[in-house]
Each structure stands twice: as structure tokens, then as C-alpha cells.
Design a protein around this motif. Sequence first.
Motif, PDB file in Angstrom:
ATOM      1  N   TYR A   1       0.787  -1.237   0.000  1.00  0.00           N
ATOM      2  CA  TYR A   1       0.000   0.000   0.000  1.00  0.00           C
ATOM      3  C   TYR A   1       0.818   1.286   0.000  1.00  0.00           C
ATOM      4  CZ  TYR A   1      -3.959  -3.055   0.991  1.00  0.00           C
ATOM      5  OH  TYR A   1      -4.917  -4.032   0.922  1.00  0.00           O
TER       6      TYR A   1
ATOM      7  N   TYR B   1      -2.483   6.587  -5.874  1.00  0.00           N
ATOM      8  CA  TYR B   1      -2.909   6.388  -4.496  1.00  0.00           C
ATOM      9  C   TYR B   1      -3.941   5.276  -4.405  1.00  0.00           C
ATOM     10  CZ  TYR B   1      -0.623  10.824  -3.437  1.00  0.00           C
ATOM     11  OH  TYR B   1       0.305  11.819  -3.277  1.00  0.00           O
ATOM     12  N   ASN B   2      -4.038   4.712  -3.204  1.00  0.00           N
ATOM     13  CA  ASN B   2      -5.083   3.748  -2.890  1.00  0.00           C
ATOM     14  C   ASN B   2      -5.772   4.216  -1.613  1.00  0.00           C
ATOM     15  OD1 ASN B   2      -3.538   2.484  -0.545  1.00  0.00           O
ATOM     16  ND2 ASN B   2      -2.137   2.057  -2.250  1.00  0.00           N
ATOM     17  N   ILE B   3      -6.837   3.527  -1.220  1.00  0.00           N
ATOM     18  CA  ILE B   3      -7.615   3.974  -0.060  1.00  0.00           C
ATOM     19  C   ILE B   3      -6.774   3.982   1.212  1.00  0.00           C
ATOM     20  CG2 ILE B   3      -9.565   3.396   1.432  1.00  0.00           C
ATOM     21  CD1 ILE B   3     -11.010   2.341  -1.021  1.00  0.00           C
ATOM     22  N   VAL B   4      -5.924   2.970   1.380  1.00  0.00           N
ATOM     23  CA  VAL B   4      -5.142   2.839   2.617  1.00  0.00           C
ATOM     24  C   VAL B   4      -4.140   3.981   2.753  1.00  0.00           C
ATOM     25  CG1 VAL B   4      -3.489   1.407   3.890  1.00  0.00           C
ATOM     26  CG2 VAL B   4      -5.426   0.335   2.708  1.00  0.00           C
ATOM     27  N   ASN B   5      -3.324   4.190   1.722  1.00  0.00           N
ATOM     28  CA  ASN B   5      -2.319   5.258   1.873  1.00  0.00           C
ATOM     29  C   ASN B   5      -2.948   6.649   1.843  1.00  0.00           C
ATOM     30  OD1 ASN B   5      -2.676   5.828  -0.889  1.00  0.00           O
ATOM     31  ND2 ASN B   5      -0.804   4.762  -1.511  1.00  0.00           N
ATOM     32  N   THR B   6      -4.076   6.802   1.143  1.00  0.00           N
ATOM     33  CA  THR B   6      -4.766   8.090   1.134  1.00  0.00           C
ATOM     34  C   THR B   6      -5.228   8.475   2.536  1.00  0.00           C
ATOM     35  OG1 THR B   6      -5.522   7.832  -1.149  1.00  0.00           O
ATOM     36  CG2 THR B   6      -6.741   9.376   0.239  1.00  0.00           C
ATOM     37  N   LEU B   7      -5.884   7.543   3.225  1.00  0.00           N
ATOM     38  CA  LEU B   7      -6.364   7.812   4.584  1.00  0.00           C
ATOM     39  C   LEU B   7      -5.198   8.032   5.542  1.00  0.00           C
ATOM     40  CD1 LEU B   7      -9.307   5.242   4.846  1.00  0.00           C
ATOM     41  CD2 LEU B   7      -9.467   7.720   4.552  1.00  0.00           C
TER      42      LEU B   7
ATOM     43  N   HIS C   1      -5.287  10.089  -7.726  1.00  0.00           N
ATOM     44  CA  HIS C   1      -6.039   9.990  -6.484  1.00  0.00           C
ATOM     45  C   HIS C   1      -7.278   9.112  -6.635  1.00  0.00           C
ATOM     46  CE1 HIS C   1      -3.572  13.625  -5.963  1.00  0.00           C
ATOM     47  NE2 HIS C   1      -3.559  13.298  -4.693  1.00  0.00           N
ATOM     48  N   VAL C   2      -7.624   8.439  -5.562  1.00  0.00           N
ATOM     49  CA  VAL C   2      -8.630   7.376  -5.611  1.00  0.00           C
ATOM     50  C   VAL C   2     -10.016   7.890  -5.988  1.00  0.00           C
ATOM     51  CG1 VAL C   2      -9.802   5.574  -4.294  1.00  0.00           C
ATOM     52  CG2 VAL C   2      -7.371   5.994  -3.920  1.00  0.00           C
ATOM     53  N   LEU C   3     -10.566   8.812  -5.205  1.00  0.00           N
ATOM     54  CA  LEU C   3     -11.935   9.268  -5.447  1.00  0.00           C
ATOM     55  C   LEU C   3     -12.087   9.984  -6.793  1.00  0.00           C
ATOM     56  CD1 LEU C   3     -14.847   9.602  -4.569  1.00  0.00           C
ATOM     57  CD2 LEU C   3     -14.157  11.622  -3.221  1.00  0.00           C
TER      58      LEU C   3
ATOM     59  N   TYR D   1     -12.079   7.434  -9.545  1.00  0.00           N
ATOM     60  CA  TYR D   1     -13.339   6.686  -9.568  1.00  0.00           C
ATOM     61  C   TYR D   1     -14.441   7.496 -10.249  1.00  0.00           C
ATOM     62  CZ  TYR D   1     -17.624   4.525  -7.793  1.00  0.00           C
ATOM     63  OH  TYR D   1     -18.875   3.961  -7.692  1.00  0.00           O
TER      64      TYR D   1
END
Length: 268
Positions: free
Chosen positions: A10, A21-27, A198-200, A203
Motif C-alpha cells: 500500500y 494512491y489507494n484507499i489505505v495510503n490516502t487515509l 487519487h482514488v476518489l 473513480y
Amino acid sequence: MGIYEILQKYFIDPIRYNQGYNIVNTLTYAIILGIAALVVYKVLKKLGIKYDNAFFRALIPYMILGAFGRALTDATIIPQSYLTVTPGIYFLVFMITFSSLLITHKFFEDWRKVFLYFGWALVGGELLLLLFNLEKVQFNFDTLKYFIPFATIALMTIYLLSIKLHLVKKNSYLFYAHFYDATTTFVGVDFMGYWEQHVLPRYLMDITGTAAVMYFLKFAVLMVALYLMEYLQETESDKELMDFIKMVMFILGFAPGTRNLLRMLMGV
């Protein structure tokens, strides 16, 4: 999955292989940013440093420093490492900025000017790096034929919204910064062949088929955040904290937007 495997999957691999980025590293990065911002706020408040216009202007070259440095890394002028790509470059520029601020504040009476001039000197150093390595850059000024009209429309939209909406009028500089960033993303993805990391946003672009969705995302996030900040603000101390948070929000729009624009202009 052990800790090493989690870090590898991640955090390390997304940087090493430019996976975005992925959800884990973004958060995780968001939490680190929040904690760091609060720590800096406490330190600056203890030192009696106020977030006035002079201080804000003095931060501008450091925002450009990070954006320019990231673009130079993309152009292979600065060697790629964990400290010269996102998110490492944010930590590096933060340490340079914060250290420079503390040193100039301690040793110079007119520290804001010294802090400002030192920041521009660092940007000047990056410019020299570019001038000495022009053979690595294929300038693409076609970017401007897309960027200028769309940026003009975006800025005019903010101006018109500021007439009707109190939150936009009061915080127009934040909307200008983030619509500037949205414009560079829109131009880069829809017209110049770049992709969103970036993830969002990635998407939403997949769903809508266009990076123009960034304007709506930026507007919605800013409106919600600013409404909550106004709702929570009760004291003068709260206002100082909110002003500091807004400064961080500005940086998160202006710096990535500048990096995107410089990268496209440099053709990398």
C-alpha cells in the motif's frame, strides 16, 4: 498479511511503480497531514506568529518550490527517490519550509522578508537546474491553448458564484486555488493524455468519462468543509485555527495545480 507486506503493497510499491494512491495510503497520509498541521499550528501560536497577509505571501515561494521540484523530478532533472516524488516531496518541502521559518524567526528582526527572499532563492535554484538541463525537456506550449480558456471560465464561474453565495465570497481565494487545480487536471486528463492518481477523483472520472467532474467535486468538498468550519467556530481562538486550516486547504489546491501546469508545459 504482516506489517511489511502491508507497507510494501500500500505504500512502497505505489511510489516505486507510479501506481497512484489507494484507499489505505490516502487515509494514512490524510491523518498524518492533520496531525502535522495541528502540531505546526501549536508551535506557531506559541511563537506568536500570526497568519496575516505578509506571512501568507511569504509562503508562496515554498508552495512553488514543491510544485516545481516535483515537475523537475518528472523531467528526470532531479533524481527520483522517495523524497522527490509524492508524498515524500511534501514532507521534504515541509521540513525545508518549517526549518527556514523557525531559523529566520529566531535570528532576524524582519524575519518575514528574509523568509520570503530565501524561499524565492530556492525557487531560483530550481530554475537554474532547469536552464542547465533544457535538453531533457520538450516544452509543450499547446497546453496553454486549453488551459487559458478553461481557467478563465473557471475563474469567472467563481466570481459569479461569489455574488450569490456568502461562503464563496468570503473564501473566494480557496475556490480560485482549487478550481485552478481542477482546470489543470481537466486539461491534463481530457486533452493531454495524463491520468489521475487519487482514488476518489479517479473513480468519479471512470463513472462520468471526464475529468470535468473535478470542478463539481472541488466545489462540493469546499462548501461542506467551510460550512462545518463556520458552524464549529465559536471563539477567536477557533477563528485562528480555522484560518490556519484554510491556509493548508489553499496549499492543497495551489501546489498540485502548479505542479500539474508546470509538468504539462515541460512536456513530461
